[in-house]
Design an enzyme around this catalytic site. Structure first.
Site, PDB file in Angstrom:
ATOM      1  N   ALA A  65       0.864  -1.178   0.000  1.00 37.17           N
ATOM      2  CA  ALA A  65       0.000   0.000   0.000  1.00 37.17           C
ATOM      3  C   ALA A  65       0.898   1.225   0.000  1.00 37.17           C
ATOM      4  O   ALA A  65       2.069   1.142   0.367  1.00 37.17           O
ATOM      5  CB  ALA A  65      -0.881  -0.013   1.242  1.00 37.17           C
ATOM      6  N   GLY A 108       0.696  -5.049   0.529  1.00 36.13           N
ATOM      7  CA  GLY A 108      -0.414  -5.169  -0.411  1.00 36.13           C
ATOM      8  C   GLY A 108       0.005  -5.800  -1.729  1.00 36.13           C
ATOM      9  O   GLY A 108      -0.822  -6.405  -2.421  1.00 36.13           O
ATOM     10  N   GLU A 111      -0.177  -9.350  -1.114  1.00 36.47           N
ATOM     11  CA  GLU A 111      -1.607  -9.680  -1.029  1.00 36.47           C
ATOM     12  C   GLU A 111      -2.240  -9.737  -2.420  1.00 36.47           C
ATOM     13  O   GLU A 111      -3.082 -10.596  -2.692  1.00 36.47           O
ATOM     14  CB  GLU A 111      -2.314  -8.664  -0.117  1.00 36.47           C
ATOM     15  N   GLU A 131       4.273  -5.206   7.180  1.00 36.46           N
ATOM     16  CA  GLU A 131       3.446  -4.217   7.871  1.00 36.46           C
ATOM     17  C   GLU A 131       3.811  -4.065   9.342  1.00 36.46           C
ATOM     18  O   GLU A 131       3.722  -2.977   9.903  1.00 36.46           O
ATOM     19  CB  GLU A 131       1.947  -4.599   7.756  1.00 36.46           C
TER      20      GLU A 131
HETATM   21  N1  CAA Z   1       4.592   3.397  -0.370  1.00 37.32           N
HETATM   22  C1  CAA Z   1       5.013   4.576  -0.855  1.00 37.32           C
HETATM   23  N2  CAA Z   1       6.224   4.771  -1.436  1.00 37.32           N
HETATM   24  C2  CAA Z   1       7.025   3.711  -1.521  1.00 37.32           C
HETATM   25  C3  CAA Z   1       6.660   2.437  -1.039  1.00 37.32           C
HETATM   26  C4  CAA Z   1       5.374   2.297  -0.444  1.00 37.32           C
HETATM   27  N3  CAA Z   1       4.915   1.119  -0.005  1.00 37.32           N
HETATM   28  N4  CAA Z   1       7.683   1.579  -1.248  1.00 37.32           N
HETATM   29  C5  CAA Z   1       8.660   2.289  -1.854  1.00 37.32           C
HETATM   30  N5  CAA Z   1       8.264   3.579  -2.024  1.00 37.32           N
HETATM   31  C6  CAA Z   1       9.026   4.671  -2.627  1.00 37.32           C
HETATM   32  C7  CAA Z   1      10.132   5.170  -1.698  1.00 37.32           C
HETATM   33  O1  CAA Z   1       9.615   6.080  -0.756  1.00 37.32           O
HETATM   34  C8  CAA Z   1      11.083   5.795  -2.700  1.00 37.32           C
HETATM   35  O2  CAA Z   1      10.585   7.052  -3.076  1.00 37.32           O
HETATM   36  P1  CAA Z   1      11.596   8.342  -3.113  1.00 37.32           P
HETATM   37  O3  CAA Z   1      12.588   7.983  -4.172  1.00 37.32           O
HETATM   38  O4  CAA Z   1      10.666   9.456  -3.512  1.00 37.32           O
HETATM   39  O5  CAA Z   1      12.190   8.454  -1.758  1.00 37.32           O
HETATM   40  C9  CAA Z   1      10.963   4.896  -3.917  1.00 37.32           C
HETATM   41  O6  CAA Z   1       9.705   4.186  -3.780  1.00 37.32           O
HETATM   42  C10 CAA Z   1      12.064   3.848  -4.014  1.00 37.32           C
HETATM   43  O7  CAA Z   1      12.105   3.136  -2.783  1.00 37.32           O
HETATM   44  P2  CAA Z   1      13.453   2.966  -1.911  1.00 37.32           P
HETATM   45  O8  CAA Z   1      14.375   4.123  -2.121  1.00 37.32           O
HETATM   46  O9  CAA Z   1      13.043   2.669  -0.495  1.00 37.32           O
HETATM   47  O10 CAA Z   1      14.080   1.660  -2.609  1.00 37.32           O
HETATM   48  P3  CAA Z   1      15.010   0.547  -1.956  1.00 37.32           P
HETATM   49  O11 CAA Z   1      15.474  -0.312  -3.075  1.00 37.32           O
HETATM   50  O12 CAA Z   1      16.030   1.169  -1.067  1.00 37.32           O
HETATM   51  O13 CAA Z   1      14.030  -0.313  -1.005  1.00 37.32           O
HETATM   52  C11 CAA Z   1      11.999  -1.530  -0.467  1.00 37.32           C
HETATM   53  C12 CAA Z   1      12.984  -1.068  -1.582  1.00 37.32           C
HETATM   54  C13 CAA Z   1      12.693  -2.531   0.446  1.00 37.32           C
HETATM   55  C14 CAA Z   1      10.827  -2.182  -1.183  1.00 37.32           C
HETATM   56  C15 CAA Z   1      11.546  -0.294   0.348  1.00 37.32           C
HETATM   57  O14 CAA Z   1      11.101   0.712  -0.550  1.00 37.32           O
HETATM   58  C16 CAA Z   1      10.434  -0.584   1.304  1.00 37.32           C
HETATM   59  O15 CAA Z   1      10.655  -1.148   2.361  1.00 37.32           O
HETATM   60  N6  CAA Z   1       9.169  -0.190   0.948  1.00 37.32           N
HETATM   61  C17 CAA Z   1       8.029  -0.313   1.830  1.00 37.32           C
HETATM   62  C18 CAA Z   1       7.522  -1.737   1.866  1.00 37.32           C
HETATM   63  C19 CAA Z   1       6.366  -1.851   2.846  1.00 37.32           C
HETATM   64  O16 CAA Z   1       6.494  -1.614   4.033  1.00 37.32           O
HETATM   65  N7  CAA Z   1       5.185  -2.260   2.329  1.00 37.32           N
HETATM   66  C20 CAA Z   1       4.004  -2.451   3.153  1.00 37.32           C
HETATM   67  C21 CAA Z   1       3.102  -1.258   3.055  1.00 37.32           C
HETATM   68  S1  CAA Z   1       1.719  -1.369   4.155  1.00 37.32           S
HETATM   69  C22 CAA Z   1       0.580  -2.336   3.385  1.00 37.32           C
HETATM   70  O17 CAA Z   1       0.799  -2.865   2.319  1.00 37.32           O
HETATM   71  C23 CAA Z   1      -0.731  -2.463   4.134  1.00 37.32           C
HETATM   72  C24 CAA Z   1      -1.660  -3.525   3.628  1.00 37.32           C
HETATM   73  O18 CAA Z   1      -1.378  -4.701   3.670  1.00 37.32           O
HETATM   74  C25 CAA Z   1      -3.021  -3.182   3.196  1.00 37.32           C
END
Ligand code: CAA
Length: 257
Positions: A65, A108, A111, A131
């Site tokens: 998400a 997500g 998912e 999450e």
């Molecule tokens: N939401 C919004 N933006 C996101 C994102 C997310 N889930 N995942 C990555 N991005 C964005 C980053 O903020 C970054 O943007 P900027 O360049 O503007 O800073 C860009 O995408 C690239 O990401 P990273 O620089 O972090 O890339 P990385 O290679 O260093 O890391 C990653 C990759 C490990 C996937 C890391 O981005 C990460 O941990 N992302 C979040 C993953 C996460 O926690 N997902 C769960 C979300 S909650 C959910 O999904 C709830 C549900 O079940 C309903």
């Protein structure tokens, strides 16, 4: 006009949907999720579409998400969130979905993968429910579908630690049915989709329905449900065509009737 999806239907009945928010690793914001639900609703009504492939980019299938969007929601915002309705429409899609996964499938994104009937993954894919690291839990079926896909111990480890697993581990656990080299993932998923699209549409639809039912019922009820669906297909023209084509040693020509 689609903002976050690229779509294309091939002549063999396969609709390919590509998630396209590369700047956020295909994070599933509400607009993207709505577009996906709308696109699948349209595909449901389009008899030319017989199977769907959902894919992402080379770095990420989808990183979950959209965390920035989530930051703006308070309790009331989450309670009134339309997203569960979009997930319900994706889940209700009656034609087969094949996920072609490269890179991250997290939160997500994982998912969404589990809404697919078949999952083909690149050897570099990573699957996870991170999450817990945000102080929340999966909210789109992650706990319920993952435990059914990989069993309690691995699902609990993934959900409670938030640590992702490799594609190989996901394959060994049954979340993924085939591993490919990264550049071949989409092509392989499309091949499988095309092979499904060549089958009798009503039989495919019944098969998906019955397979899904197995996860929600006990064996005796599931067997009875399967037999009803099997019986129903005896009333279709395509059933006669399939059997006759076998006897006459020719390719069947299915009409979806
Ligand atoms: N939401 C919004 N933006 C996101 C994102 C997310 N889930 N995942 C990555 N991005 C964005 C980053 O903020 C970054 O943007 P900027 O360049 O503007 O800073 C860009 O995408 C690239 O990401 P990273 O620089 O972090 O890339 P990385 O290679 O260093 O890391 C990653 C990759 C490990 C996937 C890391 O981005 C990460 O941990 N992302 C979040 C993953 C996460 O926690 N997902 C769960 C979300 S909650 C959910 O999904 C709830 C549900 O079940 C309903």
């Amino acid at each position: 006009m689609l903002n976050f999806l690229l779509t294309g239907t091939s002549s063999n009945g396969v609709l390919t949907i590509q998630l396209h928010r590369p700047e956020a690793l295909n994070a599933l914001n509400t607009a993207l999720l709505r577009e996906l639900a709308d696109t699948l609703d349209n595909a449901a009504a389009d008899s030319a579409v017989r199977a769907v492939v959902i894919t992402g980019g080379s770095r990420a299938f989808a990183a979950g998400a959209d965390i920035r969007e989530m930051a703006d929601l308070d309790l009331l915002g989450v309670m009134n969130d339309p997203r569960p309705q979009y997930w319900a429409r994706i889940s209700a899609f009656a034609k087969p979905i094949i996920a072609a996964v490269n890179g991250f499938a997290l939160g997500g994104g994982c998912e969404l993968v589990m809404h697919a009937d078949i999952v083909i993954a690149s050897r570099d894919a990573r699957f996870g429910q991170p999450e817990i690291k945000l102080g929340i839990i999966p909210g789109a079926g992650g706990t319920q579908r993952l435990i059914r896909a990989v069993g309690r111990s691995l699902a609990s480890q993934m959900v409670l630690t938030g640590e992702p697993i490799t594609a190989q581990r996901a394959y060994d656990a049954g979340l993924v049915s085939e591993l490919t080299e990264p550049e071949l993932t989409l092509e392989r998923a499309q091949q499988i989709a095309a092979s499904i699209a060549a089958q009798a549409p009503l039989a495919v639809r019944q098969a998906k329905d019955v397979l899904l039912r197995s996860q929600e019922t006990h064996l005796a009820a599931g067997l009875a449900y399967e037999r009803k669906a099997f019986t129903l297909l005896a009333a279709t023209e395509d059933r006669n065509e399939g059997i006759q084509a076998f006897i006459e040693k020719r390719r069947p020509e299915y009409k979806g009737r």
